[in-house]
Write a protein that holds these residues in place. Sequence first.
Motif, short mmCIF file in Angstrom:
data_model
loop_
_atom_site.label_atom_id
_atom_site.label_comp_id
_atom_site.label_asym_id
_atom_site.label_seq_id
_atom_site.Cartn_x
_atom_site.Cartn_y
_atom_site.Cartn_z
N GLN A 1 -5.55 17.58 -28.76
CA GLN A 1 -7.08 18.17 -29.20
C GLN A 1 -7.57 19.68 -30.06
O GLN A 1 -8.33 20.32 -30.96
CB GLN A 1 -7.71 18.25 -28.09
N ASN A 2 -6.81 20.19 -29.78
CA ASN A 2 -6.78 21.78 -30.80
C ASN A 2 -6.01 21.72 -31.80
O ASN A 2 -5.71 22.69 -32.62
CB ASN A 2 -6.45 22.43 -29.42
N GLY A 3 -5.53 20.71 -32.57
CA GLY A 3 -5.11 21.27 -33.69
C GLY A 3 -3.44 21.29 -34.27
O GLY A 3 -3.46 20.70 -35.49
N ALA A 4 -3.24 20.17 -33.34
CA ALA A 4 -1.32 20.15 -34.30
C ALA A 4 -1.68 18.61 -34.91
O ALA A 4 -2.38 17.85 -34.62
CB ALA A 4 -0.34 19.73 -32.90
N ASP A 5 -0.91 18.99 -36.13
CA ASP A 5 -0.72 17.71 -36.82
C ASP A 5 0.59 16.67 -36.38
O ASP A 5 -0.38 15.31 -37.01
CB ASP A 5 -0.72 18.33 -38.42
N MET A 6 1.12 16.81 -36.10
CA MET A 6 2.08 16.61 -35.80
C MET A 6 3.15 16.54 -34.46
O MET A 6 3.02 17.71 -34.39
CB MET A 6 3.55 15.62 -36.92
N MET A 7 3.45 15.31 -33.91
CA MET A 7 4.33 16.36 -31.92
C MET A 7 5.16 15.26 -32.07
O MET A 7 5.35 14.43 -32.79
CB MET A 7 3.06 15.89 -31.54
N TYR A 8 6.58 15.35 -30.92
CA TYR A 8 6.90 14.88 -30.78
C TYR A 8 7.40 14.80 -29.10
O TYR A 8 6.84 15.57 -28.96
CB TYR A 8 8.68 15.59 -31.36
N ILE B 1 4.55 6.06 -25.66
CA ILE B 1 3.11 7.37 -26.42
C ILE B 1 2.30 6.48 -26.17
O ILE B 1 2.38 5.60 -26.23
CB ILE B 1 4.27 7.21 -27.54
N PHE B 2 0.94 7.05 -27.08
CA PHE B 2 -0.23 6.68 -27.67
C PHE B 2 -0.52 6.86 -28.17
O PHE B 2 -0.38 7.68 -28.93
CB PHE B 2 -1.44 7.77 -25.88
N ASP B 3 -1.60 5.74 -28.90
CA ASP B 3 -1.93 5.80 -29.70
C ASP B 3 -2.38 7.27 -30.77
O ASP B 3 -2.57 8.03 -32.15
CB ASP B 3 -3.16 4.59 -30.47
N TYR B 4 -3.46 7.77 -29.29
CA TYR B 4 -4.94 9.73 -29.96
C TYR B 4 -3.84 10.33 -30.33
O TYR B 4 -3.84 11.34 -30.98
CB TYR B 4 -4.98 9.66 -28.74
N GLU B 5 -2.35 10.38 -29.75
CA GLU B 5 -1.16 11.08 -30.53
C GLU B 5 -0.64 11.06 -31.80
O GLU B 5 -0.27 12.10 -32.03
CB GLU B 5 0.35 10.70 -29.80
N ARG B 6 -0.32 10.22 -32.68
CA ARG B 6 0.79 10.03 -33.75
C ARG B 6 -0.39 11.05 -34.48
O ARG B 6 -1.73 11.28 -34.52
CB ARG B 6 -0.73 8.62 -33.94
N PRO B 7 0.02 11.44 -35.72
CA PRO B 7 1.80 10.98 -35.96
C PRO B 7 2.90 11.35 -34.74
O PRO B 7 2.46 12.16 -34.50
CB PRO B 7 1.91 10.74 -37.20
N ASP C 1 6.37 6.48 -35.14
CA ASP C 1 6.19 6.54 -36.74
C ASP C 1 6.72 6.95 -36.75
O ASP C 1 7.53 6.98 -38.79
CB ASP C 1 4.31 7.54 -36.36
N LEU C 2 8.17 8.48 -36.48
CA LEU C 2 9.46 8.66 -37.12
C LEU C 2 10.57 8.37 -35.65
O LEU C 2 10.11 8.49 -34.72
CB LEU C 2 8.55 9.95 -37.79
N MET C 3 11.77 8.81 -35.83
CA MET C 3 12.91 9.02 -35.21
C MET C 3 13.05 10.62 -35.86
O MET C 3 12.80 11.16 -37.21
CB MET C 3 13.19 8.04 -35.42
N ASP C 4 13.46 11.51 -34.85
CA ASP C 4 14.24 12.58 -35.44
C ASP C 4 15.47 13.24 -34.40
O ASP C 4 15.33 12.56 -32.81
CB ASP C 4 13.06 13.40 -34.73
N ILE C 5 15.80 13.74 -34.86
CA ILE C 5 17.66 13.54 -34.21
C ILE C 5 17.41 15.37 -33.88
O ILE C 5 16.92 15.86 -35.26
CB ILE C 5 19.05 13.54 -35.53
N ASN C 6 17.88 15.41 -32.42
CA ASN C 6 18.19 17.49 -32.04
C ASN C 6 19.40 17.96 -32.48
O ASN C 6 20.62 17.09 -31.30
CB ASN C 6 17.71 17.02 -31.14
N TYR C 7 19.63 18.69 -33.57
CA TYR C 7 21.30 18.78 -33.54
C TYR C 7 20.23 20.47 -33.86
O TYR C 7 21.51 21.23 -33.69
CB TYR C 7 21.38 18.55 -35.45
N GLY C 8 20.18 20.38 -32.54
CA GLY C 8 19.24 22.31 -32.23
C GLY C 8 19.39 22.40 -31.20
O GLY C 8 19.52 23.89 -30.60
#
Length: 330
Positions: free
Chosen positions: A34-41, A63-69, A95-102
Amino acid sequence: MSVQIGNIDLGEFPLLLAPMEDVSDPPFRYVCKQNGADMMYTEFISSEGLIRDAAKSRKKLDIFDYERPIGIQIFGSDINSMREATEISTQAGPDLMDINYGCPVKNVACRGAGASLLQDIDKMVAMTKAVVEATHLPVTVKTRLGWDDNTKNVYEVAERLQDVGIKALTIHGRTRAQMYKGVADWSLIRDIKKNPRIKIPIFGNGDIDSPEKAANWRLEYGVDGMMIGRAAIGYPWIFREVKHFFETGTHLEGPTITERVDVCKTHLQKSVEWKGPKTGVFEMRRHYSNYFKGLENFKEFRTRLVSTENIDELFEILEQITDRYTHELA
């Protein structure tokens, strides 16, 4: 020019919300979006937990549709488990898969997952390839500069992971040995962005905690976007403030007391809806201090907020905060 991850258009300079364990759940993601994040995980999810159908791991796939991407982030030390976890996660419809190597924490890194893969690049590459082949979705990676100061190997990591098909790379400007201490060093991130072989978007992460710093580092390091983590906890307004500064070079007024209370209420409401009253109330407690940071004589309110289990009473206390501080700051 827009930043693209696969067929996802993220706009000119996206601000990403970092995946944070016990923080980046749907209620928190809601207020950041709601405050401007363009993409989230999502929070990072254990591949072993998904395969064993552990309730906690499965719940994190919500996950919920309002969160996309939105991306689902997984971690693990076994290549087959990661492949299987990717298939399960893909069915959840991100919308995508992310791998944590961090992730640097012991119970992840010392079990051969997260940042510990920085000590075995061949295995990291093989694992990434398996994940890419197990899904039709774009795959991204989050990692660090290296295991320690003597092994800052992320330059090689970036090239080799791009070669096996990742579509974007986020780099936290610290080594695993640093954990979250010291200052993030983005100079290697800049080197990778300048590498003519690298064609995928490169996002910087680590220590972005003010609009000025975001604007200065955007110019200095030339990244395609930024991932913000700890600075957003209890302060989801960071995203809109950074964007406003990018556009105008001026500071957006910080949130009013009414706004702080309203967003905190929304977060609490979503938390209760998603986790149920008991857990929803309990897990919200870690956020109150951050929402009301800097208010004088707040201790009494904080004590009441973290000791009350009754939801109506919590909303009442939040109303009292509005009344008291609106009056005081007027």
